[in-house]
Design an enzyme around this catalytic site. Structure first.
Site, PDB file in Angstrom:
ATOM      1  N   SER A   1       0.869  -1.172   0.000  1.00  0.00           N
ATOM      2  CA  SER A   1       0.000   0.000   0.000  1.00  0.00           C
ATOM      3  C   SER A   1       0.905   1.221   0.000  1.00  0.00           C
ATOM      4  CB  SER A   1      -0.918  -0.073   1.218  1.00  0.00           C
ATOM      5  OG  SER A   1      -1.862   0.956   1.190  1.00  0.00           O
TER       6      SER A   1
ATOM      7  N   HIS B   1      -2.604  -1.103  -3.433  1.00  0.00           N
ATOM      8  CA  HIS B   1      -3.660  -0.096  -3.268  1.00  0.00           C
ATOM      9  C   HIS B   1      -3.304   1.144  -4.057  1.00  0.00           C
ATOM     10  CE1 HIS B   1      -4.446  -1.851   1.012  1.00  0.00           C
ATOM     11  NE2 HIS B   1      -4.934  -2.612   0.051  1.00  0.00           N
TER      12      HIS B   1
ATOM     13  N   ASP C   1      -4.568  -4.131   5.888  1.00  0.00           N
ATOM     14  CA  ASP C   1      -4.939  -5.086   4.843  1.00  0.00           C
ATOM     15  C   ASP C   1      -3.770  -6.046   4.627  1.00  0.00           C
ATOM     16  OD1 ASP C   1      -6.549  -6.215   2.893  1.00  0.00           O
ATOM     17  OD2 ASP C   1      -5.858  -4.862   1.318  1.00  0.00           O
TER      18      ASP C   1
END
Ligand SMILES: C[S@@+](CC[C@H](N)C(=O)[O-])C[C@H]1O[C@@H](n2cnc3c(N)ncnc32)[C@H](O)[C@@H]1O
Lengths: 272, 194
Positions: B18, B45, B138
């Site tokens: 991310s 992401h 995540d």
């Protein structure tokens, strides 16, 4: 969420029960996705064992309603993929506008955002009066919402941006009235819509259309089922009619694809 | 101990990242062998609007074939598959890709958890998952599944991460096979057997 709470074999058992007891066939859905939905629901509803979950799904009609709602993915938007709507507006609908009457099928319409978007474009092209939009879905609950034409107000900013990007010409807020947290869309839009349940897996062709939209539904089906549904659409599209799919879907590997011609860069094909 | 496990063939490598992970990827990719013997999947992401930016950036830095993952496409060795912006990406039993536009998970779509979890059962001990820099959690649940099915969990050393939160959470919650500095990642990947 425990991701390994239910294994592949149990998924198979559950889906066979669903077919036998409720008549819905999910056996040819993409396995990984449907398994994930099942495990998600199992966790959300705090089941303690697979046996209990299985029994409830099988015997409890009320719970099965929830199962159907949660197992299918209903996420949708107005004017999702603005360039797609731009192409509808500029390349497809003007051609259909030369016909005396336009029949459109929105298959897998979910809560209706797509059908209302389409109606707005038709209205701006002065074609809505001679159009009829058949909006269908497997899930009766989303259709009840779609009929109402009320969407959460907090999404409207995004929708109005999408609308402008798609070549929309008006002030988007003219199409709805704000009512607490909901935006209620103009009744002239859904006066030209017919809502009905239709299961793409088991139901047949019910009319001939000049345009079929089935977007972001087939990604949940495996290849064989996709091809069956393409055959269903093929028998439901007039010659020179159009078929529109979602941005990650394609006719490419379907044997009859040669009989269709792609419209520019969009996921739109014209039957030859 | 680590050595016996590392001789297990690698069926697929999945890298999740991310915020702050792009720098690491841009460091890893130019240093990868040309003849990587397994597919590499990236779940990163990013904003839906930057659709092809990541693909283009990586393409310019490696000789491996890089493309955005297509629905129903099969994973194949030596290729890099990028989870498309705004879709979850799942791996099927036959090693084909399913895309899924369902609710965000951990405020993210694609979600790293979703891809890790679906691949965990498919590849079992042949799966290697690397979690990089990021500012949410995540990937952590996904790594747990990878562990459960006997796959290898590799986490970027939080001290070398621009955003340490994600690898930190992973280290706290999952027993990693390895914790690696960003500079050692490419070397580790090059040594995995296809
Ligand atoms: C992700 S939504 C897509 C909504 C809209 N078409 C769009 O692109 O935004 C998928 C819809 O397909 C419906 N669906 C799933 N299986 C179906 C089936 N077998 N027959 C008809 N509709 C189905 C679901 O109930 C859901 O409403």
């Amino acid at each position: 969420m425990i991701s390994d709470a239910i294994d592949n074999e149990q998924v198979e058992i559950l889906l066979n029960d669903v077919l036998e007891s409720h008549g819905y066939d999910f056996l040819e859905y993409s396995h990984a996705s449907i398994k994930r939905r099942i495990i998600r629901l199992y966790g959300l509803d705090n089941f303690v064992s697979f046996a209990e979950f299985r029994y409830t799904v099988k015997t409890d009609k009320q719970y099965f309603k929830r199962f159907l709602e949660e197992i299918t993915v209903n996420v949708t938007e107005m004017f999702r993929d603005p360039s797609f709507y731009k192409s509808l507006r500029n390349d497809v609908l003007p051609v259909l506008g030369t016909y005396p009457f336009i029949r459109i099928w929105v298959a897998g319409c979910s809560t209706g955002e797509e059908a209302y978007s389409l109606a707005i474009v038709l209205k701006e092209l002065n074609l809505l009066n001679k159009s009829l939009i058949y909006a269908t879905d497997i899930n009766p609950s989303v259709l009840d919402k779609a009929k109402k034409g009320m969407f959460p107000l907090n999404y409207l900013k995004q929708y109005s941006e999408n609308y402008l990007q798609s070549g929309g010409l008006k002030d988007f807020s003219a199409y709805y009235t704000a009512n607490y947290s909901l935006a209620k869309f103009d009744e002239s839009l859904n006066s030209k819509m017919i809502f009905s349940t239709h299961n793409l897996v088991s139901d047949h062709s019910f009319n001939e259309f000049q345009l079929i939209l089935c977007r972001n539904v087939l990604i949940y089906f495996d290849k064989d089922l996709q091809h069956k549904v393409f055959n269903l659409f093929d028998s439901s599209i007039e010659k020179l009619g159009y078929l529109a799919l979602g941005s990650k879907e394609s006719l490419e590997f379907w044997p009859k694809a040669k009989e269709y011609k792609r419209v520019k860069m969009e996921k739109i094909w014209r039957k030859l | 101990m680590a050595e016996t496990v590392d001789s297990t063939p690698c069926g697929a490598l999945i890298i999740g990242g991310s915020a702050g992970s792009l720098d690491v990827l841009l460091e890893i990719f130019p240093a990868l062998r040309k003849d990587i013997g397994f597919p590499i999947v990236l779940v990163v992401h990013r904003k839906a609007s930057n659709e092809s930016l990541l693909t283009d950036l990586l393409k310019s830095r490696t000789t491996l074939e890089v493309s955005e993952a297509e629905e129903k496409e099969f994973l194949s060795p030596g290729k890099v598959f990028i989870a498309p912006a705004d879709y979850h990406m799942l791996i099927e039993e036959d090693q084909s890709i399913s895309l899924d536009y369902s609710e965000k998970v951990n405020y993210s779509r694609p979600s790293i958890d979703v891809t890790f979890q679906s691949a965990a059962e498919v590849f079992r001990e042949k799966l290697v998952c690397i979690l990089l820099s990021g500012s949410n959690a995540d990937g952590v649940e996904g790594l747990k599944s990878v562990n459960n099915f006997g796959g290898r969990v590799v986490i970027q050393n939080p001290n070398t991460a621009i955003m340490p939160y994600m690898p930190q959470q992973a280290v706290l919650n999952v027993e990693p096979h390895l914790i690696l500095d960003s500079h050692d990642m490419a070397d580790y990947i090059n040594k995995l057997n296809g």
